[in-house]
Design a protein around this motif. Structure first.
Motif, mmCIF file in Angstrom:
data_model
loop_
_atom_site.group_PDB
_atom_site.id
_atom_site.type_symbol
_atom_site.label_atom_id
_atom_site.label_comp_id
_atom_site.label_asym_id
_atom_site.label_seq_id
_atom_site.Cartn_x
_atom_site.Cartn_y
_atom_site.Cartn_z
ATOM 1 N N PRO A 47 0.834 -1.212 0.000
ATOM 2 C CA PRO A 47 0.000 0.000 0.000
ATOM 3 C C PRO A 47 0.866 1.258 0.000
ATOM 4 O O PRO A 47 2.023 1.239 0.433
ATOM 5 N N VAL A 48 0.292 2.365 -0.481
ATOM 6 C CA VAL A 48 1.031 3.624 -0.540
ATOM 7 C C VAL A 48 0.137 4.765 -0.066
ATOM 8 O O VAL A 48 -1.088 4.679 -0.091
ATOM 9 N N LEU A 49 0.787 5.861 0.372
ATOM 10 C CA LEU A 49 0.098 7.110 0.688
ATOM 11 C C LEU A 49 0.091 7.979 -0.562
ATOM 12 O O LEU A 49 1.143 8.216 -1.166
ATOM 13 N N LEU A 50 -1.089 8.471 -0.957
ATOM 14 C CA LEU A 50 -1.179 9.226 -2.193
ATOM 15 C C LEU A 50 -2.460 10.051 -2.207
ATOM 16 O O LEU A 50 -3.478 9.635 -1.649
ATOM 17 N N SER A 51 -2.406 11.213 -2.848
ATOM 18 C CA SER A 51 -3.617 12.013 -3.081
ATOM 19 C C SER A 51 -4.290 11.463 -4.336
ATOM 20 O O SER A 51 -4.015 11.901 -5.449
ATOM 21 N N SER A 52 -5.163 10.474 -4.133
ATOM 22 C CA SER A 52 -5.669 9.675 -5.254
ATOM 23 C C SER A 52 -6.881 10.320 -5.906
ATOM 24 O O SER A 52 -7.839 10.702 -5.233
ATOM 25 N N VAL A 53 -6.830 10.422 -7.254
ATOM 26 C CA VAL A 53 -7.901 11.046 -8.021
ATOM 27 C C VAL A 53 -8.203 10.216 -9.265
ATOM 28 O O VAL A 53 -7.303 9.958 -10.071
ATOM 29 N N PHE A 54 -9.461 9.813 -9.409
ATOM 30 C CA PHE A 54 -9.904 9.175 -10.647
ATOM 31 C C PHE A 54 -10.088 10.243 -11.727
ATOM 32 O O PHE A 54 -10.589 11.336 -11.454
ATOM 33 N N ASP A 55 -9.723 9.899 -12.935
ATOM 34 C CA ASP A 55 -10.051 10.735 -14.090
ATOM 35 C C ASP A 55 -11.423 10.279 -14.575
ATOM 36 O O ASP A 55 -11.545 9.261 -15.261
ATOM 37 N N GLY A 56 -12.468 11.014 -14.203
ATOM 38 C CA GLY A 56 -13.831 10.611 -14.532
ATOM 39 C C GLY A 56 -14.161 10.912 -15.984
ATOM 40 O O GLY A 56 -13.845 11.983 -16.498
ATOM 41 N N ASP A 57 -14.783 9.960 -16.657
ATOM 42 C CA ASP A 57 -15.182 10.159 -18.050
ATOM 43 C C ASP A 57 -16.457 11.003 -18.078
ATOM 44 O O ASP A 57 -17.494 10.605 -17.546
ATOM 45 N N TRP A 58 -16.369 12.153 -18.733
ATOM 46 C CA TRP A 58 -17.507 13.069 -18.784
ATOM 47 C C TRP A 58 -18.700 12.391 -19.457
ATOM 48 O O TRP A 58 -18.603 11.852 -20.546
ATOM 49 N N GLN A 59 -19.833 12.405 -18.762
ATOM 50 C CA GLN A 59 -21.101 11.851 -19.210
ATOM 51 C C GLN A 59 -21.039 10.348 -19.465
ATOM 52 O O GLN A 59 -21.854 9.794 -20.206
ATOM 53 N N ALA A 60 -20.066 9.692 -18.848
ATOM 54 C CA ALA A 60 -20.056 8.222 -18.874
ATOM 55 C C ALA A 60 -21.161 7.700 -17.964
ATOM 56 O O ALA A 60 -21.641 8.401 -17.069
#
Length: 545
Positions: free
Chosen positions: A416-429
């Motif tokens: 495991p790691v420490l990270l500021s995790s962000v999904f790249d959300g698909d617009w209007q998916a």
């Protein structure tokens, strides 16, 4: 001639103005609210202790509004530490700037104020607000949100004779600062000390919650679990609960003896005061915990001369998962009811939309740097020095990386790691998320900025075949769902709300120790029609200061 031209010009302008009036829609109403958030002392569970109040009230004042109203809430922080207020279940259409979590907003510093401005766009129902930073929710600062329908939008039940909030949840007789220090040092918090109903303890054990009702009436009770750890079973001695709504969705009406409300969830039930004049126990007890705790209040008939008597209603087996799951599966959306807009909810056939992205989120307990942490897909969230939304807006590099968390759990054995995790959300998916719970306790998950359809629950491992059992017709639409021990829960939702949005565990110590992520939806047209501009009162902090 000059005078005639001038007169004709004015007449023409008046005619043009008159012709335009019918085409111009009057702006929705504004509500202006001022909140002073400060510490105060209250005697709870027999102990005088610090709580967080708003305008001198604990819990905070109810926020009553109407669909599509614009709220302007000026929050003064009189605490000794930074503060943000978040709106549990309010979709914040097009404006994650107002979400009030660490990934979107700079905090309101002690001694300062900040004004939230957002519209209650197309929402009707029961929600609550709470402080989102530094474990403050464990000391209070929460309150009910009730959004009424506009006159042109009927609800699927008769107007009740009264509307009553029940804020229930577990409670520690320890200041939030001390709870936070224990977590920071790697120590467990242990079990809560009790259960509160509307900020008060149990009947017969000091101050308790008492609600007065008239006989022969029907009341709407809005029940929200504002606790930090425990699922709650809610019940009233001698009365049945008619379920009608959850977090903005009108449900098929089902008659219940008791209702399971998991952390962060809100429900509305109708109760008929059809018993003989007396007082009756109102009970909120913990479920799926080693020790059962309960809070007991009183439902007082206005013509009663008798105190509550008899045994306190025991409720279902607190460890019976089948009871809880069977009840959850009966909570279905009322397809014949209107939504916040004048069109049938059933016109949105979510089960007929092709899923274009699939995500699985697995929660795990991990150890990092010798400390207890919690992770999602192998990443324990690290709160950055600059809010993600602000860094995104100002193009500040190094704060986060889009796609820094995978759509599926990593291979077993991955560190495991420490990270500021962000999904790249698909617009209007149209997105499927399956929450995978590998632990022996109930999990509760929330998605800011969106309502989602609960497609199904299961015990054991999820597989592709599990989709055959999804409810693709009348799954309830909400913003918080639970996951049973060693089980899974599947949700479906459209990624149609531009912004940076929080996905978090509603179990507070798990979120505080890393069990949250963000998902960013970006419309490439960069239009104010899909995302509002940064507010004029934007606070800058961290690398943007």
């Amino acid at each position: 001639m000059k005078s005639l031209w001038f007169s004709s010009g004015i007449s023409l302008l008046v005619l043009l103005h008159a012709a335009l009036i019918p085409a111009v829609k009057a702006e929705d109403p504004y509500q202006f609210i001022t909140w002073n958030v400060a510490y105060q002392t209250a005697k709870i569970l027999g102990v005088s202790q610090q709580v967080i109040g708003i305008n001198g009230q604990f819990p905070g004042p109810p926020l009553d509004s109407v669909t599509n109203n614009n709220l302007v809430i000026n929050v003064f922080n009189q605490l000794d530490e930074p503060l943000l207020i978040s709106w549990n279940g309010i979709s914040q259409r097009k404006t994650s700037w107002q979400d009030g979590v660490s990934g979107t907003n700079c905090p309101i510093l002690p001694g300062s104020n900040w004004t939230y401005e957002f519209q209650l766009k197309d929402q009707i129902g029961s929600y609550f607000y709470f402080p989102s930073l530094l474990y403050q929710k464990a000391d209070g600062g929460f309150g009910a949100i009730r959004i009424a329908n506009r006159v042109i939008i009927p609800v699927p039940f008769s107007t009740p004779d009264g509307d009553i909030n029940f804020l229930v949840g577990d409670w520690y007789n320890t200041r939030h600062q001390d709870l936070r220090r224990k977590l920071d040092s790697g120590l467990p918090l242990g079990s809560p000390d009790g259960v509160l109903i509307n900020g008060k303890g149990s009947f017969g054990q000091g101050d308790y919650s008492s609600v007065t009702v008239d006989p022969g009436k029907t009341y709407r009770l809005r029940v929200s679990n504002v606790g930090t750890v425990s699922s709650i079973n809610f019940r009233i001695q001698g009365h049945q609960l008619l379920l009608v709504e959850t977090e903005g969705s009108h449900t098929n009406e089902i008659l219940l003896d008791s209702l399971d409300v998991h952390v962060g969830q809100s429900y509305s039930v109708l109760v008929k005061t059809n018993q003989s004049p007396s007082d009756f126990y109102v009970v909120a007890s913990t479920k799926f915990q080693p020790n059962v705790l309960q809070g007991v209040g009183i439902l007082h008939y206005s013509d009663s001369h008798a105190v509550a008597s008899g045994p306190i209603p025991p409720g279902p087996d607190p460890n019976d998962i089948n009871f809880s799951m069977n009840q959850a599966n009966t909570v279905r959306r009322n397809l014949t009811a209107n939504a916040a807009r004048p069109n049938p909810q059933g016109s949105y056939h979510y089960g007929e939309i092709n899923v274009t992205r699939r995500i699985q989120l697995q929660n795990t307990a991990v150890s990092l740097n010798g400390h207890q942490r919690y992770a999602v897909n192998g990443i324990s969230y690290l709160t950055p020095d600059t809010p993600l939304k602000l860094a995104d807006y100002l193009n500040i590099s190094g704060v986060f990386t889009l796609g820094s968390i995978t759509d599926f759990p990593p291979q077993q054995g991955t560190a495991p790691v420490l990270l500021s995790s962000v999904f790249d959300g698909d617009w209007q998916a149209f997105i499927e998320i399956v929450f995978l719970n590998t632990e022996n306790e109930v999990q509760s998950w929330h998605l800011d900025g969106h309502d989602f359809f609960v497609a199904g629950y299961g015990i054991g491992s999820w597989s592709e075949a599990s989709r055959h059992d999804y409810n693709l017709l009348d799954g309830v639409s909400r913003s918080t769902t639970h996951v049973y021990p060693n089980g899974w829960t599947a949700i479906l939702f459209p990624g149609d709300n531009a912004g940076m949005w929080n996905i978090r565990s509603q179990t507070l110590y798990r979120q505080y120790l890393g069990q949250e992520i963000y998902i960013r939806f970006y419309n490439p047209t960069n239009s104010f029609r899909t995302e509002a501009p940064a507010p004029a009162n934007l606070i800058r902090c961290g690398r943007a200061a």
